[in-house]
Design a protein around this motif. Structure first.
Motif, PDB file in Angstrom:
ATOM      1  N   ALA A 379      -2.857  10.316   1.836  1.00 11.40           N
ATOM      2  CA  ALA A 379      -1.685  10.492   0.981  1.00 11.40           C
ATOM      3  C   ALA A 379      -0.591   9.500   1.346  1.00 11.40           C
ATOM      4  CB  ALA A 379      -1.156  11.918   1.123  1.00 11.40           C
ATOM      5  N   ASP A 380      -0.498   9.155   2.633  1.00  9.69           N
ATOM      6  CA  ASP A 380       0.523   8.202   3.070  1.00  9.69           C
ATOM      7  C   ASP A 380       0.296   6.841   2.420  1.00  9.69           C
ATOM      8  OD1 ASP A 380       2.842   7.919   4.599  1.00  9.69           O
ATOM      9  OD2 ASP A 380       1.753   6.833   6.158  1.00  9.69           O
ATOM     10  N   ALA A 381      -0.943   6.422   2.395  1.00 13.47           N
ATOM     11  CA  ALA A 381      -1.274   5.141   1.747  1.00 13.47           C
ATOM     12  C   ALA A 381      -0.994   5.226   0.247  1.00 13.47           C
ATOM     13  CB  ALA A 381      -2.729   4.787   2.001  1.00 13.47           C
ATOM     14  N   GLY A 382      -1.345   6.362  -0.362  1.00 13.93           N
ATOM     15  CA  GLY A 382      -1.084   6.518  -1.794  1.00 13.93           C
ATOM     16  C   GLY A 382       0.387   6.397  -2.123  1.00 13.93           C
ATOM     17  N   ARG A 383       1.226   7.019  -1.325  1.00 13.90           N
ATOM     18  CA  ARG A 383       2.670   6.952  -1.574  1.00 13.90           C
ATOM     19  C   ARG A 383       3.196   5.523  -1.365  1.00 13.90           C
ATOM     20  NH1 ARG A 383       2.370  12.365   0.343  1.00 13.90           N
ATOM     21  NH2 ARG A 383       2.401  11.686   2.527  1.00 13.90           N
ATOM     22  N   LEU A 384       2.637   4.824  -0.390  1.00 17.29           N
ATOM     23  CA  LEU A 384       3.060   3.442  -0.164  1.00 17.29           C
ATOM     24  C   LEU A 384       2.722   2.570  -1.381  1.00 17.29           C
ATOM     25  CD1 LEU A 384       2.434   2.154   3.486  1.00 17.29           C
ATOM     26  CD2 LEU A 384       4.419   1.739   2.029  1.00 17.29           C
ATOM     27  N   TYR A 385       1.515   2.764  -1.938  1.00 19.49           N
ATOM     28  CA  TYR A 385       1.145   2.010  -3.136  1.00 19.49           C
ATOM     29  C   TYR A 385       2.067   2.367  -4.298  1.00 19.49           C
ATOM     30  CZ  TYR A 385      -3.119  -0.192  -1.401  1.00 19.49           C
ATOM     31  OH  TYR A 385      -4.022  -0.984  -0.727  1.00 19.49           O
ATOM     32  N   MET A 386       2.449   3.650  -4.381  1.00 19.54           N
ATOM     33  CA  MET A 386       3.394   4.055  -5.423  1.00 19.54           C
ATOM     34  C   MET A 386       4.717   3.306  -5.270  1.00 19.54           C
ATOM     35  SD  MET A 386       2.217   6.449  -7.551  1.00 19.54           S
ATOM     36  CE  MET A 386       3.719   7.200  -8.139  1.00 19.54           C
TER      37      MET A 386
END
Length: 436
Positions: A379-386
């Motif tokens: 989820a941390d990576a997903g939020r960074l991409y967001m």
């Protein structure tokens, strides 16, 4: 404006401080001393004695050795004597005790000196001047050899013999009580010393502050420091100490005001002082000055340049909504960061700061660097991409924005939001005539 107001308010408060109540009522050390009239009468009533001719000649010879710094020779001369009267035993014992006390380093025999001087003063038969000097020497030697209780008693006898409240003797008694952890006794003796010094002296103040601190009596420690900075303004270190004691007593406004005055006056000169002032500004919700002071002294080398210290400065600027300053400061944070997770967090925070200062291209670069570190997962990576996608979108870099959102859609926690964003970006690009 807030800094100026704080400083002026503190200055007015400090200038209006009253001295301790003990100054109006003299300190009670538990005993009294004779008046000068009583001392004079004692001197007049003290019998006079003289050495016999043989001892007198030997004493002259020993004194000549003493003046020539031939201490051991003087001791040999005196040790060979056989005094007969109490006065002769007291006189030779005092002289020998003084000789043994004068020896240095490996020749020193302090216990021998103590024994001789104790015996000499016990006769109480020496001339007034010799008895007085012997008591003082004995007390000093007892203090030096850490016989603190004996030193206190001897100094008491000395004061009652001399009939004067000698401040240095009172200070030494306070110091002996401090060594014995008799903190309640330190205070009256130190206060009595203060009352009797011709000029203000820092040493008894230091003892009183320490004693009140050990007694966990911070309000009275504060009163002593308030008095101290008033009567001894050159003791600049006390200003930072006073600020810290205010904070310990939960007087946070006074703590910050005092430290701010000390800082402006140049009284703070240690890394710990600067960092404590930064902390006080942060705790008082004045983050801009926290960031300014931390950055200034990091650049000067007066605060060690570390990741945590630079990160503190960056967070302060961020909290103060100085987002561009915060983002620039994160450049220093990454220089001192070798842990991948911490490096990722630093770049991410820098990206957030650039985004809030409308520097979207720079924000995108920072978010991409955070991803390149490789420490972000799930989820941390997903939020960074967001975050990366939003930065590209606001910078009108639509292709890069869609690519970032497609990457974010690979993670369950951000999939739906990322897909919605991707659709919105395509619509926006189409509406603005951008060919994807």
């Amino acid at each position: 404006m807030m800094r100026l107001t704080t400083t002026l308010c503190a200055a007015v408060a400090l200038l209006s401080m009253a001295f301790l109540p003990a100054q109006a009522q003299q300190a009670d050390v538990g005993f009294t001393i004779p008046t000068q009239e009583e001392v004079t009468a004692m001197q007049e009533n003290r019998r006079s004695h003289a050495l016999g001719d043989r001892l007198a000649r030997a004493v002259v010879q020993a004194f000549e050795h003493y003046e020539a710094s031939e201490i051991q020779q003087a001791i040999v001369v005196l040790e060979e004597l056989s005094p007969r009267s109490d006065y002769e035993r007291a006189y030779i014992g005092r002289f020998l005790g003084t000789m043994y006390a004068s020896l240095e380093d490996e020749e020193a025999q302090p216990e021998k000196a103590l024994e001789l001087l104790r015996e000499a003063v016990a006769y109480d038969i020496l001339s007034y001047g010799d008895q007085k000097q012997s008591l003082q020497l004995l007390g000093n030697l007892q203090l030096q050899e850490e016989h603190f209780e004996d030193a206190i008693e001897t100094f008491k006898r000395y004061l009652q013999f001399a009939g004067e409240w000698e401040p240095e003797i009172l200070f030494r008694m306070a110091a002996a009580h401090m060594e014995l952890k008799n903190y309640n006794q330190v205070i009256p003796f130190a206060r009595k010393a203060i009352e009797n010094y011709d000029e203000p002296n820092r040493n008894p103040y230091v003892l009183m502050i320490g004693a009140y601190f050990e007694l966990n009596d911070i309000p009275n420690a504060i009163k002593v420091l308030e008095e101290g900075v008033t009567v001894l303004p050159e003791q600049t270190r006390w200003w930072s100490q006073l600020g810290m004691f205010y904070a310990m007593n939960e007087q946070y406004d006074k703590a910050l005001s005092t430290l701010a005055i000390a800082y402006d006056a140049g009284y703070l000169d240690r890394s710990s002082d600067y960092r404590y002032l930064v902390q006080m500004y942060s705790n008082s919700n004045i983050p801009f000055y926290a960031g300014e002071i931390m950055t200034k002294h990091l650049k000067s080398g007066e605060i060690e340049a570390t990741r945590s210290n630079w990160a503190s400065a960056a967070r302060s600027y961020y909290t103060a909504r100085e987002f561009e300053r915060a983002a620039e400061t994160y450049n220093e944070v990454v220089k001192f960061t070798d842990d991948d997770e911490e490096l990722m967090k630093a770049y991410r925070s820098q990206g957030d700061a650039y985004a809030l200062s409308d520097e979207y291209s720079k924000a995108a670069q920072s978010f991409q660097r955070a991803l390149d570190v490789g420490a972000a997962e799930g989820a941390d990576a997903g939020r960074l991409y967001m975050s990366l996608g939003e930065a590209h979108f606001n910078a009108k870099q639509y292709r890069q924005a869609i690519a970032a959102m497609e990457n974010a859609a690979r993670y369950s926690a951000t999939r739906r939001n990322a897909e919605n964003w991707a659709g919105y970006i395509r619509e926006t690009a189409q509406r603005r005539g951008v060919n994807l």
